[in-house]
Motif scaffolding. Sequence first.
Motif, short mmCIF file in Angstrom:
data_model
loop_
_atom_site.label_atom_id
_atom_site.label_comp_id
_atom_site.label_asym_id
_atom_site.label_seq_id
_atom_site.Cartn_x
_atom_site.Cartn_y
_atom_site.Cartn_z
N GLY A 1 -9.43 -2.81 -1.86
CA GLY A 1 -9.53 -4.26 -1.75
C GLY A 1 -9.92 -4.92 -3.07
N VAL A 2 -10.80 -4.25 -3.81
CA VAL A 2 -11.26 -4.78 -5.10
C VAL A 2 -10.12 -4.74 -6.12
N ILE A 3 -9.38 -3.63 -6.14
CA ILE A 3 -8.24 -3.52 -7.06
C ILE A 3 -7.22 -4.61 -6.77
N ALA A 4 -6.93 -4.81 -5.48
CA ALA A 4 -5.96 -5.84 -5.09
C ALA A 4 -6.47 -7.22 -5.49
N PHE A 5 -7.77 -7.47 -5.28
CA PHE A 5 -8.35 -8.78 -5.61
C PHE A 5 -8.19 -9.10 -7.10
N TYR A 6 -8.58 -8.16 -7.94
CA TYR A 6 -8.52 -8.43 -9.38
C TYR A 6 -7.08 -8.46 -9.89
N ARG A 7 -6.20 -7.69 -9.29
CA ARG A 7 -4.79 -7.75 -9.68
C ARG A 7 -4.23 -9.15 -9.49
N LEU A 8 -4.52 -9.75 -8.34
CA LEU A 8 -4.00 -11.07 -8.04
C LEU A 8 -4.79 -12.17 -8.74
N LEU A 9 -6.11 -12.00 -8.87
CA LEU A 9 -6.92 -13.00 -9.56
C LEU A 9 -6.47 -13.13 -11.02
N ALA B 1 -2.04 -6.73 -13.36
CA ALA B 1 -1.58 -8.11 -13.29
C ALA B 1 -0.47 -8.38 -14.29
N ILE B 2 -0.63 -7.88 -15.51
CA ILE B 2 0.32 -8.20 -16.57
C ILE B 2 1.64 -7.44 -16.43
N ILE B 3 1.56 -6.12 -16.21
CA ILE B 3 2.79 -5.31 -16.30
C ILE B 3 3.59 -5.31 -15.00
N PRO B 4 3.10 -4.75 -13.87
CA PRO B 4 3.95 -4.77 -12.67
C PRO B 4 4.16 -6.18 -12.11
N ASN B 5 3.07 -6.97 -12.04
CA ASN B 5 3.17 -8.29 -11.40
C ASN B 5 4.00 -9.28 -12.22
#
Length: 300
Positions: free
Chosen positions: A34-42, A220-224
Amino acid sequence: MLKPKIHPFIPIIIGVISISLSAIFVKLAQADSGVIAFYRLLFSVLIMSPLFFYKHTQELKDLTKRDWIFSSIAGIFLAFHFILWFESLRYTSVASSTVLVTLQPLFAFIGTYFFFKEKFSVKTILSGVIAIMGSVLISWGDFKVSGSALYGDLLALIACALITAYLLFGQDVRKRVSLITYTMVVYSSSTICLFFYVLIKGESFGPYSSMTWLWFLLLAIIPNLLGHTLFNWAVKWVSTNVISIAVLFEPIGAAILAYFVFAEKLVATQIIGGIIVIVGILLFVVDIRVIKKFFRKILD
């Protein structure tokens, strides 16, 4: 139309490598799913904010109540897709998890069948049966390895269903709203959802090592942002079918990277099952002529 300065297949290849890195970064990050997902999107929202506030804020006034509701629901589905997919990577291999998530087009068709009454064709049934046979073979092989691997496969399949729901809710809004505005609203609602999820679960927002923060940022930068942005650029010059084919190479790229980074070895059932799944999805998303054209362009 003017020809692009670089061949479209170069950004497409970079895009495939970019999205293939997603599972690798998740496994390297030392934090709860959940934390990884949160920071990826934030971090994705923060990086997109300057462009959004510079050019697209006016569009928010034009969003209807339906647009806000559908975008928010899409964001919630996206949040739980990430949670379950990231969690699946703790139990099963990168190869199995990413291959099973590629079943998304079949889940999408099931959704459109029930919600929009789209009809089944012989090709759809055949491709679905082939892909399901491949996924069963992967899961059977993983079950022989360990029960937890099978549990990871199940989480990946549920994550696949959730990303399909995210797309189904979003397709209506995207007909009227620009990509930047829609993405910003969805990612923001997803970030808020994940914030409360982490809070309720009692997971830690920090502190983390500098390397874990780096993996959050790179997710956040590469896949997203890089991967999907390159696909959006390339679609101006090539068919969307070509993009669909290219995305199916993600499990192959992820499996190769996992071999070198984590020394994850593939068993025969994963290789054979993965090939069967990809063939089934290929048959579903495009016809044979497009596939031949795709590989002919690569060879040229």
